[in-house]
Design an enzyme around this catalytic site. Structure first.
Site, short mmCIF file in Angstrom:
data_model
loop_
_atom_site.label_atom_id
_atom_site.label_comp_id
_atom_site.label_asym_id
_atom_site.label_seq_id
_atom_site.Cartn_x
_atom_site.Cartn_y
_atom_site.Cartn_z
N THR A 70 0.85 -1.20 0.00
CA THR A 70 0.00 0.00 0.00
C THR A 70 0.88 1.24 0.00
O THR A 70 2.08 1.17 -0.30
CB THR A 70 -1.01 -0.03 1.18
OG1 THR A 70 -1.97 1.02 1.01
CG2 THR A 70 -0.33 0.15 2.53
N ASN A 71 0.31 2.40 0.33
CA ASN A 71 1.08 3.65 0.36
C ASN A 71 0.63 4.48 1.57
O ASN A 71 -0.21 4.04 2.34
CB ASN A 71 0.89 4.41 -0.96
CG ASN A 71 -0.59 4.63 -1.26
OD1 ASN A 71 -1.28 5.30 -0.52
ND2 ASN A 71 -1.06 4.03 -2.34
N HIS A 72 1.16 5.68 1.70
CA HIS A 72 0.91 6.47 2.91
C HIS A 72 -0.41 7.25 2.92
O HIS A 72 -0.67 7.97 3.86
CB HIS A 72 2.06 7.46 3.12
CG HIS A 72 3.34 6.81 3.55
ND1 HIS A 72 3.47 6.17 4.76
CD2 HIS A 72 4.53 6.67 2.91
CE1 HIS A 72 4.69 5.68 4.86
NE2 HIS A 72 5.36 5.97 3.75
#
Ligand code: CTP
Length: 402
Positions: A212-214
């Site tokens: 995933t990402n932030h």
């Protein structure tokens, strides 16, 4: 100046006798801060739990408790308040008050107003589970629904008795949010249909792990809420962190694949699509059905490209009528303007909202953003650092000024 649904609105807040009455003070404070004039009415039972002074201090206005109080040269409070109100909220609403309203028994000021007013009414019931589930209460709630009265909750949680069950008053934040929704119907985006995406997608590796990402979804939520508060029909497609927003159709998704599917299915009749989601560009080529065990010291994971949602829409935009306006986001760590301009062209966008994620006051997991809004015609609005809510309103101003 963005439309604020509660600004200069006259809200009557009725408080009845339940332990949740203390939370009505928080609700009052929120309503006042949002620009509403708030007149509070306490029933006799409510005054056993909380005093008029609390609300007087918060609203700087007289608090009403007595149906027979008639100030000199003024009309009866139940007549005046009922006709002046833009919204009547009853929170908490006991089984007793709900029963009296549905039976027209106006033996106190609050119920007299509830029966006399033409304003929308929002009721937040709070009581013990057995009282809530009793057929008498359930029939009364059905009646309220039939009359078009908004009933919110109750929630499930710890009750005054200490038991966990259904009957807890909905939290003030949610009641406030619903009040905003009720009063937003005549905003400057009334009648518009908008589709918003929010959050970072997740791509499974195995039953334990994912890529995933932030992204936290804050910007997308701010965009959805701003549109809702200006009267638009909003569909929000969001990942992982998914609190509901009153009056917003929420579609929870996880992966880029699911987000793409839902975006395409919900594009019809949409005036504007705002792709605030941080969509993964790659996903594991194979998702392991079992937890991957550690073995070799070097582990290689093969990734494949995900669907590019905006690119797909661009490719079919010459045949489809919707959406009328498409806005993308570009979170960049270098060459902000250059990269954003390239994305506008490549994805056929009407606007792109570009932000520099290396700044401490902008990008992921912050309450503020420093963005440039770039149009397909090359116009650039380089905005100062501001809250994500302020950015959201400017995006809508730009989209519908088109
Ligand atoms: N986007 C999309 N589908 C993807 C990836 C991104 O629709 N698979 C959308 C995002 O929601 C955003 C815009 O495209 O509105 C730009 O996303 P960004 O990640 O900045 O750019 P990419 O196109 O993925 O290019 P790169 O990662 O190479 O910068």
């Amino acid at each position: 100046m963005p439309f604020k649904p509660l600004q200069n609105k006259h809200v009557i807040l009725g408080v009845t006798g339940g332990i949740a009455a203390y939370k009505s003070a928080m609700l009052t404070s929120q309503l006042v801060r949002a620009g509403a004039t708030v007149d509070v009415i306490l029933t006799e039972a409510a005054q056993r739990f909380i005093t008029p002074l609390t609300f007087q201090a918060l609203t700087h206005r007289r608090v009403y408790t007595d149906i027979f109080y008639l100030p000199p040269n003024e009309s009866a409070p139940h007549v005046a308040l009922a006709s002046e109100a833009d919204l009547l909220i009853i929170a908490p609403a006991t089984a007793n008050t709900i029963a009296k309203i549905t039976n027209g028994l106006s033996d106190n000021l609050l119920i007299a107003i509830a029966i006399a007013t033409d304003a929308p009414v929002l009721i937040a019931p709070a009581m013990e589970t057995h009282m809530w589930q009793h057929p008498a209460t359930q029939i009364n709630i059905t009646t309220l629904n039939k009359w078009g009265i908004n009933v919110i909750g109750p929630a499930t949680g710890r009750l005054a008795s200490g038991v966990i069950g259904e009957g807890r008053m909905t939290e003030p934040d949610e009641i406030f949010d619903t009040a905003c929704h009720i009063l937003s119907k005549h905003g400057d985006m009334a009648g518009k249909r908008v589709l918003v995406t929010a959050g970072g997608t997740r791509e499974d590796i195995d039953p334990v792990r994912y890529l995933t990402n932030h992204s936290t979804g804050r910007m997308g939520y701010a965009v959805a809420k701003a549109a809702r508060n200006r009267g638009a029909y909003v569909t929000l497609i969001s990942t992982a962190f998914c609190p509901t927003l009153a009056g917003v159709k929420l579609i929870p998704v996880t992966s880029a694949y699911e987000m793409n599917k839902e975006v395409l299915e919900n594009l019809m009749h949409v005036d504007a699509l705002i792709m605030a989601a941080a969509v993964a560009d790659y996903r594991p080529e194979h998702v392991s059905s079992h937890k991957i065990k550690k073995e070799a010291s070097l582990f290689m994971l093969a990734l494949e490209r995900t669907e590019d949602i905006l690119q797909g829409i661009y490719n079919q935009r010459h045949v489809a009528k919707w959406p009328k306006c498409v806005v993308g986001f570009a979170a960049e760590s270098e060459h902000l303007q250059e990269n954003a301009l390239a994305k506008i062209k490549k994805k056929g966008l009407d606007f792109i909202v570009a932000n520099d994620i290396t700044r401490h006051d902008s990008g992921f997991a912050t309450d503020t953003n420093k963005v440039m809004i770039i149009g397909a015609d090359g116009t650039i609005a380089d905005l100062p650092t501001m809250t994500k809510t302020e950015v959201a309103h400017i995006i809508w101003d730009v989209v519908f000024a088109k």
